[in-house]
Design a protein around this motif. Structure first.
Motif, short mmCIF file in Angstrom:
data_model
loop_
_atom_site.label_atom_id
_atom_site.label_comp_id
_atom_site.label_asym_id
_atom_site.label_seq_id
_atom_site.Cartn_x
_atom_site.Cartn_y
_atom_site.Cartn_z
N GLY A 60 12.15 4.15 1.79
CA GLY A 60 12.83 3.18 1.13
C GLY A 60 12.32 1.67 1.02
O GLY A 60 12.01 0.90 0.15
N GLU A 61 12.06 0.88 2.40
CA GLU A 61 11.71 -0.89 3.05
C GLU A 61 10.34 -0.41 2.09
O GLU A 61 10.32 -1.50 1.69
N ILE A 62 9.54 0.29 2.22
CA ILE A 62 8.27 0.17 2.17
C ILE A 62 7.88 0.00 0.56
O ILE A 62 7.89 -0.77 0.15
N GLU A 63 8.74 0.87 0.19
CA GLU A 63 8.78 1.28 -1.68
C GLU A 63 9.20 -0.63 -2.33
O GLU A 63 8.99 -0.34 -3.23
N ALA A 64 10.24 -1.01 -1.85
CA ALA A 64 11.03 -1.74 -2.74
C ALA A 64 10.19 -2.77 -2.23
O ALA A 64 10.36 -3.63 -3.18
N CYS A 65 9.50 -3.36 -1.03
CA CYS A 65 8.53 -4.53 -1.30
C CYS A 65 7.12 -3.85 -1.59
O CYS A 65 5.99 -4.90 -1.75
N VAL A 80 -8.01 -4.66 2.65
CA VAL A 80 -8.19 -3.70 4.56
C VAL A 80 -6.90 -3.70 4.47
O VAL A 80 -5.82 -4.48 4.36
N ALA A 81 -6.16 -2.18 4.48
CA ALA A 81 -4.49 -1.71 5.34
C ALA A 81 -5.38 -1.20 6.96
O ALA A 81 -5.14 -1.17 7.64
N LEU A 82 -3.61 -2.43 7.46
CA LEU A 82 -4.16 -2.53 8.93
C LEU A 82 -2.87 -1.52 9.17
O LEU A 82 -1.91 -2.47 8.97
N GLY A 83 -2.86 -0.05 9.71
CA GLY A 83 -2.00 0.51 9.92
C GLY A 83 -1.32 1.41 9.36
O GLY A 83 -1.61 1.59 7.49
N ALA A 84 -0.65 2.72 9.51
CA ALA A 84 -0.24 3.93 8.35
C ALA A 84 0.96 3.13 7.13
O ALA A 84 0.37 4.09 6.50
N THR A 85 1.25 2.18 8.49
CA THR A 85 2.85 1.62 7.07
C THR A 85 1.68 0.90 6.21
O THR A 85 2.36 1.11 4.76
N ALA A 86 0.98 -0.25 6.10
CA ALA A 86 0.33 -0.80 4.70
C ALA A 86 -0.73 0.34 3.62
O ALA A 86 -0.59 0.14 2.75
N ALA A 87 -1.04 1.76 5.13
CA ALA A 87 -2.11 2.32 3.90
C ALA A 87 -0.82 2.76 3.02
O ALA A 87 -1.59 2.95 2.16
N ARG A 88 0.55 3.18 3.33
CA ARG A 88 1.42 4.08 2.50
C ARG A 88 1.62 3.16 1.56
O ARG A 88 1.71 4.12 0.25
N SER A 89 2.07 1.89 1.90
CA SER A 89 2.32 1.13 0.80
C SER A 89 0.99 1.00 -0.55
O SER A 89 1.39 1.08 -1.73
N LEU A 90 0.27 1.07 0.22
CA LEU A 90 -1.28 0.61 -1.06
C LEU A 90 -1.81 2.26 -2.20
O LEU A 90 -2.39 1.54 -3.00
N ALA A 118 3.27 -5.35 3.91
CA ALA A 118 3.11 -4.35 3.46
C ALA A 118 5.10 -4.83 2.22
O ALA A 118 5.00 -4.29 1.80
N VAL A 119 5.78 -5.17 4.42
CA VAL A 119 7.67 -5.55 3.95
C VAL A 119 7.89 -6.37 4.84
O VAL A 119 6.89 -7.13 5.28
N LYS A 120 8.03 -7.59 3.83
CA LYS A 120 8.19 -9.13 3.64
C LYS A 120 9.48 -9.71 5.18
O LYS A 120 9.47 -10.46 5.36
N HIS A 121 10.35 -8.36 5.29
CA HIS A 121 10.85 -8.85 6.58
C HIS A 121 11.39 -8.18 7.59
O HIS A 121 10.28 -7.28 7.66
N PHE A 122 11.39 -9.13 8.95
CA PHE A 122 11.75 -8.58 10.16
C PHE A 122 13.16 -7.14 10.52
O PHE A 122 13.50 -8.11 10.12
N LYS A 123 12.53 -6.36 10.66
CA LYS A 123 13.04 -4.99 10.87
C LYS A 123 12.96 -4.85 12.01
O LYS A 123 11.98 -4.56 13.50
N PHE A 124 14.29 -4.60 12.63
CA PHE A 124 14.11 -4.77 14.30
C PHE A 124 15.90 -4.63 15.14
O PHE A 124 16.64 -4.05 14.34
N GLU A 125 15.29 -4.17 16.06
CA GLU A 125 17.09 -3.45 16.58
C GLU A 125 16.80 -4.79 17.73
O GLU A 125 15.68 -5.12 18.99
N ALA A 126 18.85 -5.21 18.35
CA ALA A 126 18.59 -5.94 18.96
C ALA A 126 19.28 -5.74 20.64
O ALA A 126 19.46 -4.38 20.33
N ARG A 127 18.62 -6.25 21.13
CA ARG A 127 18.32 -5.35 23.12
C ARG A 127 18.87 -6.92 23.87
O ARG A 127 18.31 -7.49 23.41
N GLY A 128 20.06 -6.98 23.88
CA GLY A 128 20.12 -8.40 24.68
C GLY A 128 20.24 -9.70 23.65
O GLY A 128 20.21 -9.56 22.44
#
Length: 495
Positions: free
Chosen positions: A400-405, A422-432, A379-389
């Protein structure tokens, strides 16, 4: 004007010590000249920048990680830009979150360039066996775009810890003797070996696994630019393999038995004697000679993939390595949509290849679905992350990121026209669906989409990895396989 002279082009430790001192002393970034030893500097001269003993203030770990990479960029202003960011971080600790800030945007671009170069070095270094006074040794030649040799050396030490090796580059060479890492000045291309007996075996293998029917020249040269071909033994075969691809594809078509009355291959009808479920749909005999519809579909998806590579619809493009687009045949009747790429997908540029992807592949096999016959995307084409070490921890995409993609998902579905998505998970279902969905309520039944095709919703494979209790994890995995099995049967029933 104070001048800071660093030991080498990627001297992160030297920059950090000097920059912290300058910021602690209140020296404005615009008043400092940064130089590298042996490369000259301010033609008007200047005083050495004062260095405090141990200035005490903290900055986010994510900035330190970014700075360690940015100092490796060839951008002449990299040290000054980092100094300016460090000065702002004392009063704006969340500076890096403001991706509308021009300074932050520029740093992210420099960071992305270095990370991509690091990935290319790991992918395209080819060692050749040589002999020296100590016996067997391996050497490789590489031409990086940035000053990444020191930064990347730890990867090769971990990967080839028991092997004596050298990587030669024009500006800096790195050597490993199984105990100690060392660096020497740059080398010439002629200093590297040209080949060894193993390469003949590798070329034979490569030519045999080359699949002309899946050839996509634009995608190939984007992932493996021609500038690296001279370092790859298999690259010498590529022009001839491309030139002969058309004839080899036609030969493959001519040898495939067709059921003339049906106009399609037995596997495409899902006959019992043919293992696995073909999800690409039938190819009419009148069209199979040229593969016209398939090539047009490939062209459409390739065009989308190329366009998405430059996507800046949301801020996630900044810290991500690259856009991770979907994969699969353009006539697939089944499409899987996940949440977003993970760490490994971000580096490789392919969806579902990390730990969750391995669970996904295993479950598909258990359900009798051939992944190569389905289209798999996120659903989203870029990796969203937090850097820890040194780690990049997954962070859930926002609305907003889901809607943009969503635009990209809509374009993929329009090009492929799957019978079942097939939507795998809530984010994909939200997008579709365009709304928040409760998986437990919608799971296991078909939802009719606006185009008349069906949507099925199930859990994301990563959900299974987060279950600590083994018995509960096994139970949920079986439920996931049952969902996929029902979906496979539904695709078959739709014909």
């Amino acid at each position: 004007m104070p001048t800071v002279t660093l030991a080498h082009r990627d001297d992160f430790d030297g920059w950090r010590i000097a920059a912290r001192s300058l910021v602690a002393n209140g020296t404005p970034p615009s008043a400092v000249t940064w130089t590298v030893a042996g490369e000259g500097g301010d033609l008007l001269g200047g005083d050495a920048a004062p260095v405090a003993g141990n200035p005490s203030f903290t900055v986010p770990k994510a900035f330190i990680d970014m700075a360690r990479r940015v100092v490796c960029n060839v951008e002449p202003e990299r040290f000054a830009l980092l100094h300016a960011a460090l000065a702002q971080l004392r009063t704006r600790p969340k500076l890096l979150d403001d991706q509308a800030d021009p300074l932050v945007q520029r740093l992210y671009r420099l960071d992305k360039g270095v990370r991509r170069d690091v990935h290319k070095m790991r992918a395209f270094v080819r060692f050749r066996e040589v002999e020296d006074e100590a016996g067997e040794r391996f050497a490789a030649w590489f031409e990086p775009e940035h000053h990444i040799v020191r930064l990347n050396s730890g990867f090769f030490v971990r990967r080839f810890a028991q092997m004596r090796w050298s990587i030669l580059t024009p500006l800096l060479c790195v050597h490993w003797d199984t105990a100690e890492l060392s660096f020497t000045s740059g080398a010439l291309r002629g200093d590297a070996p040209e080949g060894d007996p193993i390469e003949a075996v590798w070329k034979t293998y490569y030519s045999h696994i080359f699949n002309p029917a899946r050839l996509k020249v634009n995608a190939m040269t984007k992932e493996m630019p021609k500038k690296y071909w001279k370092n790859l033994p298999e690259a010498a075969l590529i022009p001839d393999l491309i030139a002969g691809a058309g004839e080899r594809v036609q030969a493959m078509i001519d040898t495939v038995p067709r059921d003339v009355s049906e106009g399609r291959h037995p596997r495409e009808r899902g006959d019992p004697e043919s293992p696995g479920l073909d999800l690409t749909g039938a190819i009419p005999a009148t069209e199979s000679a040229t593969l016209g519809p398939r090539l047009r579909g490939d062209d459409e998806i390739d065009a989308l993939r190329t366009e998405a590579a430059a996507c800046t619809r949301c801020p996630l493009y900044g810290p991500a390595t690259q856009t991770v687009f979907g994969e699969g045949p353009p006539t697939a009747r089944l499409m899987f949509v996940g949440e977003q790429p993970g760490d490994q997908e971000d580096l490789a540029g392919k969806p579902f290849i990390g730990p969750a992807g391995q669970v996904f592949d295993r479950a598909l096999a258990a359900a009798g679905i051939d992944r190569t016959r389905a289209y798999v995307t996120n659903a989203v084409k870029h990796f969203k992350f937090e850097a820890r070490g040194k780690r990049r921890i997954h962070s859930k995409p926002g609305t907003g990121e889901i809607e943009a993609c969503k635009w990209w998902i809509d374009q993929e579905r329009a090009a492929i026209k799957p019978a079942v998505t097939v939507a795998l998970g809530a984010t994909a279902a939200r997008s579709l669906t365009g709304k928040t969905v409760t998986i437990s309520r919608e799971r296991g039944r078909a939802i009719t989409l606006a185009d008349g095709s069906e949507l099925w919703i199930t859990v994301h494979p990563s959900f299974l990895l987060r279950i600590e209790d083994r018995a509960a994890a096994d139970l949920e995995y079986d439920r996931f396989v049952a969902d996929l099995t029902a979906i496979r049967e539904r695709v078959a029933a739709l014909g």
